[in-house]
Design a protein around this motif. Structure first.
Motif, PDB file in Angstrom:
ATOM      1  N   ALA A  57       4.974  -5.756  -1.448  1.00 38.70           N
ATOM      2  CA  ALA A  57       5.022  -5.118  -0.139  1.00 38.70           C
ATOM      3  C   ALA A  57       3.817  -4.200   0.019  1.00 38.70           C
ATOM      4  O   ALA A  57       3.450  -3.475  -0.910  1.00 38.70           O
ATOM      5  N   GLU A  58       3.205  -4.218   1.212  1.00 40.72           N
ATOM      6  CA  GLU A  58       1.961  -3.477   1.409  1.00 40.72           C
ATOM      7  C   GLU A  58       2.135  -1.965   1.363  1.00 40.72           C
ATOM      8  O   GLU A  58       1.167  -1.215   1.299  1.00 40.72           O
ATOM      9  N   PHE A  59       3.404  -1.481   1.369  1.00 41.19           N
ATOM     10  CA  PHE A  59       3.644  -0.040   1.393  1.00 41.19           C
ATOM     11  C   PHE A  59       4.068   0.513   0.027  1.00 41.19           C
ATOM     12  O   PHE A  59       4.290   1.714  -0.101  1.00 41.19           O
ATOM     13  N   ARG A  60       4.205  -0.348  -0.972  1.00 41.09           N
ATOM     14  CA  ARG A  60       4.741   0.076  -2.265  1.00 41.09           C
ATOM     15  C   ARG A  60       3.846   1.118  -2.948  1.00 41.09           C
ATOM     16  O   ARG A  60       4.323   2.153  -3.422  1.00 41.09           O
ATOM     17  N   ALA A  61       2.548   0.860  -2.979  1.00 43.83           N
ATOM     18  CA  ALA A  61       1.637   1.769  -3.680  1.00 43.83           C
ATOM     19  C   ALA A  61       1.611   3.145  -3.015  1.00 43.83           C
ATOM     20  O   ALA A  61       1.521   4.169  -3.697  1.00 43.83           O
ATOM     21  N   ILE A  62       1.719   3.178  -1.690  1.00 41.71           N
ATOM     22  CA  ILE A  62       1.721   4.456  -0.974  1.00 41.71           C
ATOM     23  C   ILE A  62       2.949   5.268  -1.367  1.00 41.71           C
ATOM     24  O   ILE A  62       2.860   6.475  -1.618  1.00 41.71           O
ATOM     25  N   ARG A  63       4.090   4.606  -1.448  1.00 36.27           N
ATOM     26  CA  ARG A  63       5.324   5.296  -1.818  1.00 36.27           C
ATOM     27  C   ARG A  63       5.260   5.799  -3.258  1.00 36.27           C
ATOM     28  O   ARG A  63       5.651   6.949  -3.549  1.00 36.27           O
ATOM     29  N   GLU A  64       4.774   4.980  -4.151  1.00 38.08           N
ATOM     30  CA  GLU A  64       4.694   5.376  -5.554  1.00 38.08           C
ATOM     31  C   GLU A  64       3.793   6.602  -5.711  1.00 38.08           C
ATOM     32  O   GLU A  64       4.096   7.514  -6.475  1.00 38.08           O
ATOM     33  N   GLU A  65       2.697   6.622  -4.982  1.00 36.06           N
ATOM     34  CA  GLU A  65       1.778   7.761  -5.068  1.00 36.06           C
ATOM     35  C   GLU A  65       2.432   9.020  -4.516  1.00 36.06           C
ATOM     36  O   GLU A  65       2.315  10.106  -5.095  1.00 36.06           O
ATOM     37  N   SER A  66       3.134   8.889  -3.375  1.00 37.01           N
ATOM     38  CA  SER A  66       3.745  10.067  -2.756  1.00 37.01           C
ATOM     39  C   SER A  66       4.893  10.632  -3.585  1.00 37.01           C
ATOM     40  O   SER A  66       5.180  11.832  -3.524  1.00 37.01           O
ATOM     41  N   ARG A  67       5.563   9.779  -4.375  1.00 35.39           N
ATOM     42  CA  ARG A  67       6.722  10.212  -5.144  1.00 35.39           C
ATOM     43  C   ARG A  67       6.359  10.707  -6.539  1.00 35.39           C
ATOM     44  O   ARG A  67       7.231  11.148  -7.288  1.00 35.39           O
ATOM     45  N   LYS A  68       5.092  10.662  -6.917  1.00 40.02           N
ATOM     46  CA  LYS A  68       4.693  11.141  -8.241  1.00 40.02           C
ATOM     47  C   LYS A  68       5.103  12.594  -8.434  1.00 40.02           C
ATOM     48  O   LYS A  68       4.854  13.452  -7.583  1.00 40.02           O
TER      49      LYS A  68
END
Length: 545
Positions: free
Chosen positions: A532-543
């Motif tokens: 999914a194109e939004f997965r990396a953005i979420r992972e970064e924000s949740r660090k």
């Protein structure tokens, strides 16, 4: 990841439901009828932002949120101010295309529409070289660059809608085949043309690849256009944006000594590169600019244990206001789109408030400017009531099922996140089945307010009207949904009907209620699926959280 938690979480819902909800629906059908009829009445003038219709809509929604038992959700206030710019094209000339030995003029309305999201009072495109840019995509992760090797600064790019592999019929291909990606949306194509420095970007309309007919384009793009009015807003556009009909594109290609079908086939092949057509484009119009502040209406049910974490429900209250005349009616009332969805938001607020505070906060956002490019939701995404990294997920209500109960539950873009796994058991408990998006090529997941949150990493669901009717089956469902899209969507005919059967809307809203409660009383952080194109953005924000 969520499977071990789903059974316990679904069981938890029974205790969280309002008293008597196991035998009677917790969703008040009367609320759905009342709010939809009120917002869609002529007195609200089509609910265009920055009009008297907005004043009435905002006041009414504050009244309903307060009566439902919510608290003001934006820094102690009910409203979040959203800076907007409205531009109106006036005195439009024909789009003139010239080359040695001849010229072609495309007439406004019938063959082309254009406008500017910029603030210059007069727009003049003069002898701008025309470049066929295929699908206008730059996607390095997919090995695709339609602009490689060409400089289009100051030029006019002609672009096809949808993705290069949209006609494949399946789900295989560099862009997912028939399932549109964000690269296929007109918003992306204009944004990419602006990044490339183009003076103008013109899209070729096609009924099948766009998902709507020319009348929708003409009525939507011939009226005032809204854009973000705050610094740092994403999504800059070229100085001139517009559309031409398929027939006009064929004439344009012929004037350049080309065949549109052959150009389209070439644009769908890997390695395609943009190329000049040997034409120059000229266009003039006046650009009336108005700056104003519109409003999101935000209510909240504060969490009892973790108020700094949130679940989000949203629906856009706005519509088109006054639009093209249809007989003696000039008001686009927007009953289904989206007075009904806003009514669903109010009904959910009532139901959640009756159930009492959940452990996480629950936010109810009635957004402005969706019809103008998701402006209110984009502003909320940039200025959230609770940080997006601490928002577990949400549901966007854009239209409701007003034609009766259905055997299916349909999502736009199903399978993108783990929210689907949570919805499945709730749908099964109603004796219904999850259904695949019946129009994946329309790219519906990228066309409503939830996308503003999804592109920032928040898992969001976008439910659609079911199409397998309990009374009449799929044939009846397709007739109802197709009839709305063909004759009432974004037209004056989208009016409230007291004969609507709200059973389908109630079914769906029960699922949205239970899903929201599950997330708000739990500790889950649903993830985007791999790819999914939004997965990396979420992972970064949740660090670190």
């Amino acid at each position: 990841m969520l499977k071990p938690l789903i059974a316990a979480a679904v069981a938890l819902l029974a205790a969280a439901m309002p008293a008597g909800a196991q035998t009677a629906s917790p969703i008040a059908e009367a609320t759905l009828r009342q709010v939809t009829e009120t917002l869609a009445s002529d007195a609200f003038e089509g609910r265009a932002p920055g009009t008297a219709g907005e004043e009435k809509s905002v006041a009414y929604l504050i009244e309903r949120f307060r009566a439902a038992g919510l608290q003001p959700g934006w820094a102690g206030e009910w409203v979040q101010q959203v800076p907007m710019v409205e531009t109106s094209a006036r005195n439009m000339s024909a789009l003139k295309l010239t080359k040695k030995g001849g010229s072609l003029a495309l007439s406004p309305g019938a063959e082309m529409v254009a406008n500017s999201f910029g603030t210059a009072p007069r727009i003049a495109l003069k002898d701008s070289e025309v470049v066929f840019a295929g699908y206008g995509i730059v996607a390095p992760e997919r090995g695709w660059n339609d602009y490689a090797g060409i400089d289009v600064r100051g030029k006019t790019v002609l672009i096809l809608v949808n993705d290069p592999d949209w006609m494949s019929g399946g789900r295989d291909g560099p862009f997912g085949g028939a399932a549109m990606t964000y690269y296929g949306r007109w918003t992306y194509k204009f944004e990419e043309a602006a990044r490339q420095g183009a003076a103008a970007a013109i899209l070729v309309h096609d009924l099948f690849s766009a998902g709507y007919d020319w009348d929708v384009v003409r009525s939507t793009w011939s009226r005032p256009q809204g854009s973000p009015g705050w610094e740092g807003a994403d999504g800059a556009m070229p100085p001139v944006t517009g559309w031409i009909t398929q027939e006009a594109a064929q004439k344009l290609a012929a004037a350049a000594g080309k065949d549109l079908t052959a150009l389209t086939v070439a644009a769908g092949q890997a390695g395609f590169r943009a190329a000049p057509l040997g034409l120059k484009a000229s266009l003039r119009f006046d650009n009336r600019v108005r700056r104003f502040s519109s409003r999101n209406v935000i209510g909240m049910l504060p969490g009892s244990e973790r108020p700094g974490e949130a679940v989000l429900y949203m629906a856009h209250w706005d519509h088109l206001g006054r639009c093209e005349a249809e007989l003696d009616d000039t008001i686009c009332n927007g009953a289904i789109d989206n007075a009904a969805g806003t009514a669903g938001l109010v009904a959910l607020a009532e139901t959640q408030a009756k159930a009492g505070p959940a452990k996480r906060s629950i936010i109810f956002a009635a957004t402005t400017g969706e019809e103008a490019g998701l402006i209110g939701s984009r502003y909320y995404a940039a200025h959230p009531a609770i940080p997006l990294a601490d928002t577990a997920g949400g549901v966007n209500l854009d239209t409701l099922a007003v034609y009766g109960a259905t055997r299916d539950f349909m999502l736009a873009g199903p399978g993108l996140s783990e929210l689907d796994a949570l919805v499945g058991p709730l749908v099964a408990a109603q004796g219904r089945e999850m259904a695949a998006d019946s129009a994946p090529g329309a790219g519906l997941y990228y066309r409503s307010d939830h996308f503003s949150l999804a592109r920032m990493g928040v898992p969001m669901l976008y439910p659609l009207m079911g199409e397998d009717m309990a009374d009449g089956g799929r044939e009846a469902g397709m007739l109802a949904v197709g009839g709305y899209a063909a004759s009432r969507y974004h037209r004056p005919g989208d009016e409230y009907d007291p004969g609507w059967d709200w059973a389908g809307a109630v079914q769906d809203l029960e699922i949205h209620y239970r899903l929201g409660r599950l997330l708000a009383d739990g500790t889950m952080w649903p993830e985007w699926k791999p790819g999914a194109e939004f997965r990396a953005i979420r992972e970064e924000s949740r660090k670190g959280r």
